[in-house]
Design a protein around this motif. Sequence first.
Motif, short mmCIF file in Angstrom:
data_model
loop_
_atom_site.label_atom_id
_atom_site.label_comp_id
_atom_site.label_asym_id
_atom_site.label_seq_id
_atom_site.Cartn_x
_atom_site.Cartn_y
_atom_site.Cartn_z
N PRO A 159 0.82 -1.22 0.00
CA PRO A 159 0.00 0.00 0.00
C PRO A 159 0.85 1.27 0.00
CG PRO A 159 -0.19 -1.13 2.11
CD PRO A 159 0.60 -2.03 1.20
N HIS A 160 2.12 1.16 0.38
CA HIS A 160 3.03 2.31 0.39
C HIS A 160 4.00 2.24 -0.80
CE1 HIS A 160 1.38 3.14 4.30
NE2 HIS A 160 1.67 1.91 4.66
N ALA A 161 3.55 1.62 -1.87
CA ALA A 161 4.38 1.44 -3.06
C ALA A 161 4.80 2.79 -3.63
CB ALA A 161 3.62 0.65 -4.11
N ARG A 162 5.90 2.75 -4.34
CA ARG A 162 6.39 3.93 -5.03
C ARG A 162 6.06 3.85 -6.52
NH1 ARG A 162 12.24 5.32 -3.34
NH2 ARG A 162 11.56 7.33 -4.08
N VAL A 163 5.90 2.63 -7.05
CA VAL A 163 5.54 2.44 -8.45
C VAL A 163 4.20 1.72 -8.49
CG1 VAL A 163 6.21 1.43 -10.67
CG2 VAL A 163 7.98 2.32 -9.12
N HIS A 164 3.19 2.44 -8.97
CA HIS A 164 1.83 1.91 -9.07
C HIS A 164 1.50 1.72 -10.55
CE1 HIS A 164 0.64 2.95 -4.87
NE2 HIS A 164 1.60 3.85 -5.03
N VAL A 165 1.07 0.52 -10.91
CA VAL A 165 0.64 0.24 -12.28
C VAL A 165 -0.84 -0.10 -12.23
CG1 VAL A 165 0.90 -1.31 -14.27
CG2 VAL A 165 2.93 -0.50 -13.03
N TYR A 166 -1.60 0.39 -13.21
CA TYR A 166 -3.04 0.21 -13.26
C TYR A 166 -3.43 -0.54 -14.54
CZ TYR A 166 -2.91 3.82 -9.68
OH TYR A 166 -2.64 4.53 -8.54
N VAL A 167 -4.14 -1.64 -14.38
CA VAL A 167 -4.71 -2.38 -15.50
C VAL A 167 -6.19 -2.60 -15.19
CG1 VAL A 167 -2.53 -3.52 -16.13
CG2 VAL A 167 -4.11 -4.67 -14.58
N GLU A 168 -6.95 -2.84 -16.23
CA GLU A 168 -8.40 -2.94 -16.02
C GLU A 168 -8.81 -4.28 -15.41
OE1 GLU A 168 -12.59 -2.29 -18.41
OE2 GLU A 168 -10.71 -2.08 -19.48
N LYS A 169 -8.37 -5.36 -16.00
CA LYS A 169 -8.85 -6.68 -15.58
C LYS A 169 -7.82 -7.39 -14.72
CE LYS A 169 -11.91 -7.03 -19.36
NZ LYS A 169 -12.24 -7.34 -20.64
N ALA A 170 -8.32 -8.12 -13.74
CA ALA A 170 -7.46 -8.86 -12.81
C ALA A 170 -7.27 -10.30 -13.28
CB ALA A 170 -8.10 -8.86 -11.42
N PRO A 171 -6.19 -10.92 -12.84
CA PRO A 171 -6.01 -12.35 -13.14
C PRO A 171 -7.01 -13.15 -12.31
CG PRO A 171 -4.30 -11.61 -11.64
CD PRO A 171 -5.10 -10.39 -12.04
N PRO A 172 -7.11 -14.45 -12.55
CA PRO A 172 -8.06 -15.27 -11.79
C PRO A 172 -7.59 -15.47 -10.35
CG PRO A 172 -6.79 -16.63 -13.30
CD PRO A 172 -6.41 -15.21 -13.58
N VAL A 173 -8.01 -14.55 -9.48
CA VAL A 173 -7.58 -14.60 -8.08
C VAL A 173 -8.13 -15.81 -7.34
CG1 VAL A 173 -7.24 -12.12 -7.92
CG2 VAL A 173 -9.45 -13.08 -7.30
N GLU A 174 -9.15 -16.45 -7.92
CA GLU A 174 -9.73 -17.63 -7.29
C GLU A 174 -8.67 -18.72 -7.09
OE1 GLU A 174 -10.93 -16.85 -10.68
OE2 GLU A 174 -11.94 -15.21 -9.70
N SER A 175 -7.63 -18.70 -7.93
CA SER A 175 -6.59 -19.71 -7.83
C SER A 175 -5.81 -19.58 -6.51
CB SER A 175 -5.63 -19.61 -9.02
OG SER A 175 -5.02 -18.34 -9.06
N LEU A 176 -5.94 -18.43 -5.85
CA LEU A 176 -5.24 -18.23 -4.58
C LEU A 176 -6.17 -17.91 -3.41
CD1 LEU A 176 -2.20 -16.12 -5.82
CD2 LEU A 176 -2.12 -18.43 -4.89
N TRP A 177 -7.18 -17.06 -3.63
CA TRP A 177 -7.94 -16.54 -2.50
C TRP A 177 -9.46 -16.66 -2.59
CZ3 TRP A 177 -4.32 -13.15 -4.90
CH2 TRP A 177 -3.10 -13.09 -4.25
N ILE A 217 1.41 4.52 -13.30
CA ILE A 217 1.48 4.16 -14.72
C ILE A 217 0.19 3.46 -15.11
CG2 ILE A 217 2.73 2.84 -16.46
CD1 ILE A 217 5.21 3.04 -14.56
N ILE A 218 -0.53 4.05 -16.03
CA ILE A 218 -1.75 3.42 -16.54
C ILE A 218 -1.36 2.64 -17.78
CG2 ILE A 218 -4.04 3.78 -17.50
CD1 ILE A 218 -2.52 6.26 -15.11
N ALA A 219 -1.57 1.34 -17.72
CA ALA A 219 -1.20 0.44 -18.81
C ALA A 219 -2.37 0.32 -19.78
CB ALA A 219 -0.79 -0.92 -18.27
N GLY A 220 -2.23 0.96 -20.92
CA GLY A 220 -3.25 0.87 -21.96
C GLY A 220 -4.00 2.17 -22.14
#
Length: 182
Positions: A9-27, A125-128
């Motif tokens: 949450p205190h990152a210095r480099v933030h990247v933004y993408v629209e869609k998330a990977p399948p988080v169900e595989s972990l959480w 950084i907004i990717a796309g």
Amino acid sequence: MTSFAFGNPHARVHVYVEKAPPVESLWGHADDLPPYTPLQKGHIKTLGDAGGNGWRKVFNVYAKLMFALPESSPFYPQGYKTWQAYRDQALLQAESSTALHFGMADPLRVAQTQQSDPAPLTIHIIAGRTHAHKLGLSGSCVWINNEFAKHPTLPILICPYFDYRQLSNIKIEALTKLMPVS
């Protein structure tokens, strides 16, 4: 659409993408995740395996971007011999200086908040281009060329999506030159 992030949450480099990977595989479902979820060793591989080659590319390009920065950059990941080692041992983990946001996260609000805070230098950084347009940022940024834009007063960049074809090594190098150095 739920907005959440992997990383610190205190990152210095933030990247933004629209869609998330399948988080169900972990959480389970993304709705169950807190605003920031630090990854642990092995999570990137699990998410890449579950999400396919597209997600492996996103994580690889993020690690390559960080590793392509000059060693003098405040964002450079010190202590790793290769971008692959950095990806596997630190990227988006609790102690990293990175975050990957999904959904309609508001980089403008985050950047404005951080600008008034005496926190270390950050970059968003907004990717796309399409994602930047959906976030309402493409019109408030100055387009340097057809692929890169920079906000006139905030540390916000727009670049091609994090994929080898769209953000090649040459374009990664161009992006590093747009990132602040101090």
